[in-house]
Motif scaffolding. Structure first.
Motif, short mmCIF file in Angstrom:
data_model
loop_
_atom_site.label_atom_id
_atom_site.label_comp_id
_atom_site.label_asym_id
_atom_site.label_seq_id
_atom_site.Cartn_x
_atom_site.Cartn_y
_atom_site.Cartn_z
N THR A 105 0.81 -1.22 0.00
CA THR A 105 0.00 0.00 0.00
C THR A 105 0.84 1.27 0.00
O THR A 105 0.30 2.36 -0.08
CB THR A 105 -0.93 0.05 1.23
OG1 THR A 105 -0.12 0.07 2.42
CG2 THR A 105 -1.86 -1.15 1.25
N THR B 201 -6.52 -2.01 0.57
CA THR B 201 -6.75 -0.73 -0.12
C THR B 201 -7.45 0.26 0.81
O THR B 201 -7.08 1.43 0.90
CB THR B 201 -7.60 -0.95 -1.38
OG1 THR B 201 -6.88 -1.79 -2.28
CG2 THR B 201 -7.91 0.37 -2.08
N ALA C 73 -5.61 3.59 1.79
CA ALA C 73 -5.99 4.75 0.96
C ALA C 73 -7.09 5.58 1.56
O ALA C 73 -7.27 6.75 1.20
CB ALA C 73 -6.45 4.26 -0.43
N CYS D 97 -12.68 9.25 1.34
CA CYS D 97 -11.47 8.67 1.93
C CYS D 97 -10.93 9.46 3.12
O CYS D 97 -10.27 8.87 3.99
CB CYS D 97 -10.38 8.55 0.86
SG CYS D 97 -10.78 7.35 -0.43
N GLY E 247 -2.24 5.47 -1.60
CA GLY E 247 -3.35 4.73 -2.17
C GLY E 247 -4.45 5.65 -2.66
O GLY E 247 -5.06 5.42 -3.71
N LEU E 248 -4.70 6.73 -1.93
CA LEU E 248 -5.69 7.71 -2.35
C LEU E 248 -5.22 8.40 -3.63
O LEU E 248 -6.02 8.63 -4.56
CB LEU E 248 -5.93 8.74 -1.24
CG LEU E 248 -6.78 9.96 -1.61
CD1 LEU E 248 -8.14 9.54 -2.12
CD2 LEU E 248 -6.90 10.90 -0.41
#
Length: 988
Positions: free
Chosen positions: A548, A587, A591, A935, A948-949
């Motif tokens: 990640t 994820t 993220a 998020c 991740g974002l």
């Protein structure tokens, strides 16, 4: 007497040189009417052979009727100039396309050539070629490979003609001294590189073209090297204008220059030496991949070829790239592979970026090329299919994988081109409506949408299977994990090394956390069986979280999640048997801090991920209503209903968010889903409150209550973290004095108390949290007015006392719950208020004044403050609201959605290019806003974006890194502010 050609080919047999594909129309009567109408137009335009063909009953006539019924764009092209079809009686399609490309190339050399004449000529010739290429594709005369090659040749000819004209024009003006004006590109020093699909010769039907423009300040044509950059930047701006500005003749190609080095801070045209220095010192992984397809297509091709040759060591590394597999893996993350999670939805699926889509095939190929192309020159080609076959030929993939991906690549490209042929839109997503999906299926030659859907699903599964296998077999990703020893209370040195290699920075802290799991400190790990399952799962967990890019944070969030679980064995078994679910969990933890917090506080929401149909079902109103009804069935008392509404809303918000996170739905669909969820749950809360309130206070005779959704709820653009703006309206019998309960209340008091009870029911925190934060400040008179408004008072206030800004807010009003008859009355009243006659100048003046005040009192934090930046969301909303209020929305009644209004701005207010740019800006902002609000719990810090974002944002924007995305936001905002000033400030 007709000519021999006419006698031999009046049935159109000479057009394609083969029998045409049989296509069925959506509506046979409509197809017949289209043929009759076009036959009439053909006769009027002196196209007798075409008129006779269209009036007959040949297979070609039937084919054309089906095409014109199914594709509005191709129909309009035929109507606009039937001579384009008449010409096919004298030249077969492929010869006609060659003639048109030659005419395009000659446009720059006409004696009286001017920028206006070149723009007009290119648009006309491109439109005819585009039309004929589409017909050839649908007729079966050309396969997908031929179609993309023809489109690429057309684009290359158009760019080349525009460049040649601009170079000759600069020569005429004395700004350049071309060695040979009849060969203007030679020695000019102006280099145009095609990237992406144009570079590979694989252009879509309605694609943008990606270009990088370079210059050689020391080229023979350059008079002053010090002025060369400014000169070629001006020429590049003109080039973009010639190609993409919309006029009455349309446009040539939308042009994107954002793939150039550091687009946020470099000029549109970059000196070759500066570009080389950039790539060699700062070039990134995605730029290596992008350069695989680079090709000089216009201008000084010799200089362009020399540049690309010099760049070869940067793109193609000498040794097999297994040692640098992290580079490839970072690109994988930027493409955001989701290796499947249940069935794939056909409706609404993105053919390019979605699971099993075109991008996965392209990335599959590019990954292998980056790994091995440095040693094996035969793997350095640009074309996807050619490289798949080379990879199979040389043993990098099996022949079965290679041919399987080739077959599905061309199938998906056919689907993508067909989507775009319907309305000449740069779309890659299948329709969400079954009837519209049937249109696609029929154009592709399928009998119905079900047959197409089955073939489409099979293609996606094939691609996804091979794509997943690529990363399962990559050496660095599937290597045997080293020491993982978590016994005792002392760190094992080998384990620390393994954790570091996996991507963890604080290896010792991670060891301590995992030891805590194995010591049974949480309820979820107290049983021996649970700890055994967790021990087996730990290597996969660590690999998943290690990938990640903020491995420590992701694993610590998972630890928090674990600490709140009542039991763990079911979860551990599930994750062990379903690695895709483990990837999804990683994820979320890496993220989406907001979603991770939701899971941690309410682990039960994770149960929704177990539904195998999760990503294949669209979360539309009917879907949510059915599930809500089932969920509330067992609720017997008021408090239980409110708790169940909170549980249901929390889980569904989470699952809608997961669909958005994985790309199963886009931001627009997410906004609608979040809004539908709010409608249903707040509506259910209102019903429960009314029933409970009536137990004490009875009911008002003739009493009715309805809720107007305002703001983002009204426009159906709600996000995961949005407050909800409401107005509660009520009505009652004229002679009603009080309610009929044991504690009667006067009507106004009754509905005020009812509204306060509703606010508490929705917003008061319980053990299950808050349903929604409610905001009633948009009611008449704002906080000074009563919380509930009689429909007559609402009508009177809006017509006599409301300010312009209140009417602007009313453009997003939408009845969303309550008594159906009052909802209809409120809807009609809102429409009547919005249709009142107003002066555009006054409206624009008031809007600009308000925007200036907002800008002064609430300046934006940074570029990512998308709502407040000049040219941001507020500017778009104000343009849409003033258009709706002034009757300048071409859709009646005006929709409440900002994006819908912007797409339908009246022609007397905005031309097609303006509408397109505003709508595209709105889509970009909505995508970014939806993902960020989903998020993160607060604003995005550009210096501390969870990797991740960042990957998810880049996937949504289809851009390679955050610097490019920031530049794109800035350019979009600049363009929007320009439209805002032109449409409101200057007209107001």
């Amino acid at each position: 007497m007709p000519s021999d050609i006419a006698l031999k080919g009046e049935d159109g047999s000479t057009w394609f040189g083969m029998p045409v594909r049989v296509l069925a129309p959506l509506d046979a009567d409509s197809a017949a009417a289209e043929l009759a109408s076009l036959a009439e137009t053909a006769a009027e335009e002196d196209c007798p052979r075409l008129a006779r063909l269209l009036s007959g009953h040949s297979p070609l006539a039937a084919f054309l009727g089906a095409v014109f019924d199914l594709s509005s764009y191709l129909r309009d092209c035929a109507r606009r100039d039937p001579r384009n079809l008449e010409a096919l009686f004298d030249e077969k399609l492929d010869a006609r396309l060659a003639t048109l490309n030659a005419a395009i190339g000659a446009a720059a050399f006409a004696e009286d050539a001017s920028e206006a004449s070149v723009m007009k000529g290119l648009r006309r010739l491109k439109r005819e070629s585009h039309f004929l290429i589409g017909l050839g594709d649908l007729a079966g005369e050309a396969d997908a490979a031929t179609t993309v090659a023809r489109l690429s040749a057309l684009a290359e000819a158009c760019v080349g003609a525009a460049v040649d004209f601009l170079l000759r024009d600069a020569h005429r003006q004395g700004k350049l001294k071309l060695p040979d004006p009849e060969k203007p590109a030679v020695g000019s020093g102006w280099v145009v590189l095609a990237m992406g699909k144009l570079g590979a010769g694989e252009l879509n039907y309605s694609s943008d073209i990606d270009l990088i423009v370079l210059l050689d300040p020391h080229a023979p044509a350059v008079l002053d090297p010090l002025e060369a950059t400014d000169l070629f930047v001006r020429l590049t701006r003109r080039l973009v204008r010639i190609l993409q500005d919309r006029s009455e003749d349309g446009y040539v190609f939308r042009t994107d220059l954002r793939l150039r080095p550091d687009p946020g801070s470099t000029p549109l045209a970059i000196p070759i030496e500066a570009a080389l220095n950039y790539y060699e010192s700062r070039g990134q992984n995605w730029e290596r991949a992008a350069m695989i397809k680079a090709r000089a297509i216009a201008g000084d091709r010799k200089a362009g070829g020399a540049f690309l040759r010099e760049l070869q060591p940067y793109v193609w590394r000498k040794y097999l790239d297994y040692a640098a597999i992290a580079d490839v893996h970072s690109i994988k993350r930027q493409i955001h592979a989701h290796k499947g999670h249940g069935e794939v939805a056909v409706l609404g699926h993105n053919v390019k970026l979605g699971r099993g889509g075109i991008r996965e095939i392209e990335f599959f190929v590019q990954t292998q090329q980056l790994i091995a192309g440095g040693r094996f020159s035969e793997l350095r080609g640009r074309e996807t299919v050619t490289m798949l076959r080379q990879l199979a030929k040389h043993g990098w993939i099996t022949a079965e994988v290679g041919e399987g991906l080739v077959e599905q690549y061309w199938f998906l490209r056919d689907v993508e081109n067909t989507i775009q042929m319907i309305a000449d839109e740069q779309a890659h997503t299948l329709p969400e409506d079954v009837d519209d999906l049937r249109r696609i299926a029929l154009l592709l030659g399928y009998a119905d949408d079900e047959a197409f859907a089955a073939a489409f699903r099979e293609a996606l599964k094939t691609v996804e299977r091979h794509y997943a296998a690529l990363f399962e077999t990559a050496p660095e990703l599937s290597r045997g994990v080293g020491n993982l020893v978590f016994t005792g209370d002392v760190d094992d040195p080998g384990t620390l090394q393994t954790l570091t290699e996996l991507g963890f920075e604080r290896a010792s802290d991670i060891c301590r956390v995992i030891r805590g799991w194995h010591f049974g400190r949480y309820r979820a790990t107290r049983s021996a069986e649970a700890r055994e399952r967790l021990t087996e799962l730990t290597p996969a967990l660590l690999e998943a979280f290690g990938s990640t890019r903020r491995a420590d944070e992701a694993l610590l969030r998972f630890d928090q999640f674990l600490s709140g679980l009542p039991a763990g064995i079911q979860l551990f078994s599930l994750l062990q048997s379903n690695p895709r679910l483990l990837e999804l969990l990683a994820t979320i933890m890496g993220a989406a801090p907001r979603l991770a917090a939701v899971i941690t506080r309410r682990p039960h929401v994770f149960d929704g991920l177990l539904d195998p149909a999760l990503l294949s079902e669209l979360p539309n109103r009917a879907y949510l209503a059915q599930r809500l009804e089932s969920f509330l069935e067992a609720a017997r008392v008021y408090e239980e209903v409110l708790d169940r509404l909170r549980i249901f809303a929390a889980e569904q918000k989470f699952l809608i968010g997961i669909r958005l996170l994985t790309g199963s739905i886009d931001a627009v669909r997410a906004g609608k889903a979040f809004s539908d969820l709010a409608d249903l749950t707040i509506g259910a809360a209102l019903e429960a409150v009314e029933e409970e309130f009536a137990l004490t206070h009875g009911r008002v005779p003739g009493g009715r209550a309805a809720i107007l959704g305002m703001g983002k709820l009204g426009s159906r653009e709600l996000t995961a973290g949005s407050d909800v703006d409401l107005i509660l309206l009520y009505d009652h019998a004229p002679d009603a004095e009080e309610s009929d309960g044991r504690k009667p209340l006067a009507p106004s008091h009754y509905y005020a108390r009812l509204t306060q009870r509703l606010i508490a029911a929705v917003s008061a925190p319980t053990a299950e949290g808050v349903l929604y934060e409610l905001d009633l400040r948009l009611r008449p008179s704002g906080n000074k007015g009563p919380v509930a408004t009689h429909i007559d008072a609402f009508r009177k206030y809006q017509r006599k006392d409301a300010w312009t800004w209140e009417h602007m807010a009313l453009t997003r009003a939408r009845p969303m719950a309550g008594d159906e008859t009052l909802c209809e009355e409120a809807r009609a009243e809102v429409e009547a208020i919005l249709s009142l006659t107003r002066t555009y100048k006054t409206l624009a003046h008031d809007a600009v004044k308000m925007r200036d005040l907002i800008e002064e009192e609430k300046p934006p934090r940074d570029t990512w403050d998308l709502k407040l930046i000049p040219g941001g969301i507020i500017d778009l909303e104000f343009i849409a609201q003033i258009a709706a209020l002034s009757g300048r929305c071409a859709s009646e009644p005006p929709p409440t959605g900002t994006g819908d209004i912007l797409s339908h701005l009246a022609p007397d207010l905005a031309d097609e290019q303006t509408r397109t740019e505003l709508a595209e800006a709105h889509r970009l902002y909505m995508m970014l806003t939806q993902v960020i609000r989903l998020c993160l719990t607060g604003p995005l810090d550009p210096d501390d974006v969870p990797p991740g974002l960042a990957d998810i944002l880049l996937r949504g924007a289809d851009l390679p890194d955050l610097g490019v995305l920031e530049a794109h936001i800035a350019e979009t905002a600049r363009r929007v502010r320009g439209h805002f000033d032109r449409l409101l400030r200057r007209k107001g």
